[in-house]
Design a protein around this motif. Structure first.
Motif, PDB file in Angstrom:
ATOM      1  N   LEU A   3       6.753  73.724   0.398  1.00 41.78           N
ATOM      2  CA  LEU A   3       7.979  72.519   0.558  1.00 41.78           C
ATOM      3  C   LEU A   3       9.561  73.483   0.450  1.00 41.78           C
ATOM      4  CD1 LEU A   3       8.835  69.542   0.065  1.00 41.78           C
ATOM      5  CD2 LEU A   3       8.041  69.707  -2.018  1.00 41.78           C
ATOM      6  N   PHE A   4      10.852  73.703   0.821  1.00 44.18           N
ATOM      7  CA  PHE A   4      11.531  73.604   0.927  1.00 44.18           C
ATOM      8  C   PHE A   4      12.017  75.464   0.175  1.00 44.18           C
ATOM      9  CE2 PHE A   4      12.212  69.528   1.864  1.00 44.18           C
ATOM     10  CZ  PHE A   4      11.629  68.311   1.050  1.00 44.18           C
ATOM     11  N   LEU A  68       7.495  64.945  -1.679  1.00 43.92           N
ATOM     12  CA  LEU A  68       8.351  64.191  -1.283  1.00 43.92           C
ATOM     13  C   LEU A  68       7.920  62.666  -1.596  1.00 43.92           C
ATOM     14  CD1 LEU A  68       8.695  64.649   3.044  1.00 43.92           C
ATOM     15  CD2 LEU A  68      10.434  65.471   0.676  1.00 43.92           C
ATOM     16  N   LYS A  69       7.193  61.836  -2.073  1.00 44.55           N
ATOM     17  CA  LYS A  69       6.768  60.817  -2.115  1.00 44.55           C
ATOM     18  C   LYS A  69       7.075  60.845  -4.163  1.00 44.55           C
ATOM     19  CE  LYS A  69       4.441  57.074  -2.044  1.00 44.55           C
ATOM     20  NZ  LYS A  69       4.920  55.441  -1.841  1.00 44.55           N
ATOM     21  N   ILE A  70       6.379  62.263  -4.357  1.00 45.15           N
ATOM     22  CA  ILE A  70       6.955  62.163  -6.300  1.00 45.15           C
ATOM     23  C   ILE A  70       8.912  62.559  -5.758  1.00 45.15           C
ATOM     24  CG2 ILE A  70       7.418  64.020  -7.467  1.00 45.15           C
ATOM     25  CD1 ILE A  70       4.250  65.241  -6.708  1.00 45.15           C
ATOM     26  N   TRP A  71       9.427  62.293  -4.843  1.00 47.08           N
ATOM     27  CA  TRP A  71      10.654  62.679  -5.064  1.00 47.08           C
ATOM     28  C   TRP A  71      11.291  60.812  -5.362  1.00 47.08           C
ATOM     29  CZ3 TRP A  71      15.227  65.050  -6.331  1.00 47.08           C
ATOM     30  CH2 TRP A  71      16.257  64.936  -5.792  1.00 47.08           C
ATOM     31  N   THR A  72      10.791  60.509  -4.412  1.00 52.75           N
ATOM     32  CA  THR A  72      11.159  59.412  -3.815  1.00 52.75           C
ATOM     33  C   THR A  72      11.025  57.703  -5.624  1.00 52.75           C
ATOM     34  OG1 THR A  72       9.309  58.690  -2.467  1.00 52.75           O
ATOM     35  CG2 THR A  72      11.388  59.880  -1.174  1.00 52.75           C
ATOM     36  N   SER A  73       9.712  58.278  -5.751  1.00 52.02           N
ATOM     37  CA  SER A  73       8.992  58.093  -7.058  1.00 52.02           C
ATOM     38  C   SER A  73       9.031  57.471  -7.851  1.00 52.02           C
ATOM     39  CB  SER A  73       7.239  57.728  -6.646  1.00 52.02           C
ATOM     40  OG  SER A  73       6.896  57.011  -4.957  1.00 52.02           O
ATOM     41  N   ALA A  74       9.682  58.664  -8.631  1.00 52.27           N
ATOM     42  CA  ALA A  74       9.108  59.415  -9.687  1.00 52.27           C
ATOM     43  C   ALA A  74      10.775  58.375 -10.862  1.00 52.27           C
ATOM     44  CB  ALA A  74      10.309  60.761  -9.866  1.00 52.27           C
ATOM     45  N   SER A  75      11.685  57.148 -10.018  1.00 51.63           N
ATOM     46  CA  SER A  75      12.275  57.009 -10.693  1.00 51.63           C
ATOM     47  C   SER A  75      11.439  55.351 -11.544  1.00 51.63           C
ATOM     48  CB  SER A  75      12.913  55.874  -9.644  1.00 51.63           C
ATOM     49  OG  SER A  75      12.704  55.507  -9.024  1.00 51.63           O
ATOM     50  N   GLY A  76      10.303  55.147 -10.743  1.00 50.90           N
ATOM     51  CA  GLY A  76       9.292  54.464 -11.032  1.00 50.90           C
ATOM     52  C   GLY A  76       8.308  55.072 -11.743  1.00 50.90           C
ATOM     53  N   TYR A  77       8.073  56.205 -12.339  1.00 54.36           N
ATOM     54  CA  TYR A  77       7.061  56.142 -13.007  1.00 54.36           C
ATOM     55  C   TYR A  77       7.673  56.026 -14.793  1.00 54.36           C
ATOM     56  CZ  TYR A  77       5.068  59.840 -16.532  1.00 54.36           C
ATOM     57  OH  TYR A  77       3.786  60.916 -16.766  1.00 54.36           O
TER      58      TYR A  77
END
Length: 191
Positions: A3-4, A68-77
């Protein structure tokens, strides 16, 4: 390749930031926190995924999808002191989604096989041989044993960290690790 290409050096100050704090910062869009979280956890997450899918190529793809999912979902953690468990859940769900998708793609037509070039066919056979060797060694272990061995050997996690991540007692992790290693020694001795 992963990743990146995140390989930036990490300062002493940044190493002391907990994964939980990093995940909260990621939720606010902090790219540096995401890099640090990735560097802290990528080997562990990769080993966990590999223990499920048993294929290094699929594991790398799922690892990228996981982050990618962590990046997009982290605000809901919701912080509960177990960010790695939350990340494992994302990875596990993506692995199972991959299994479902593969079931639907399982039928390879003879036309596709006939149209394949000889060189490509040979490369695929070599890849299959490598995968079979890895799978054969891992297949003799139960899933939890395989996860513990890979998290320890590949990700370099200590048994206490594995116990906390998998939410198992330390004694259980140690016992399963010893049992798995004995199975592997016996299997490799026969081969």
């Amino acid at each position: 390749m992963l990743l990146f290409g995140m390989t930036a050096a990490v300062g002493e100050r940044e190493k002391k930031v907990s994964d939980e704090a990093l995940l909260k910062r990621v939720g606010r869009g902090d790219e540096e926190a995401f890099r640090q979280l990735y560097q802290n956890t990528d080997r562990t997450i990769y080993s966990f995924i590999l223990s499920i899918v048993k294929n290094p190529y699929d594991a790398e793809e799922i690892l990228q999808e996981t982050y990618l999912k962590i990046w997009t979902s982290a605000s809901g953690y919701v912080g509960q002191g177990k960010p790695l468990a939350w990340m494992f859940t994302i990875a596990r769900n993506l692995c199972y989604m991959r299994f479902r998708d593969r079931r639907h793609e399982a039928d390879v037509g003879l036309d596709e096989l006939n149209q394949m070039e000889a060189g490509e066919f040979c490369r695929q056979i070599e890849n299959v041989a490598d995968r079979l060797a890895l799978t054969a060694a891992l297949d003799i272990l139960k899933e939890d044993e395989r996860q513990i061995v890979l998290l320890h050997a590949s990700a370099g996690m200590k048994h206490r960290e594995i116990a906390a991540s998998l939410q198992m007692p330390l004694a259980t992790v140690l016992s399963k690790y010893r049992r798995a290693m004995k199975k592997l020694e016996e299997y490799l001795g026969k081969e």
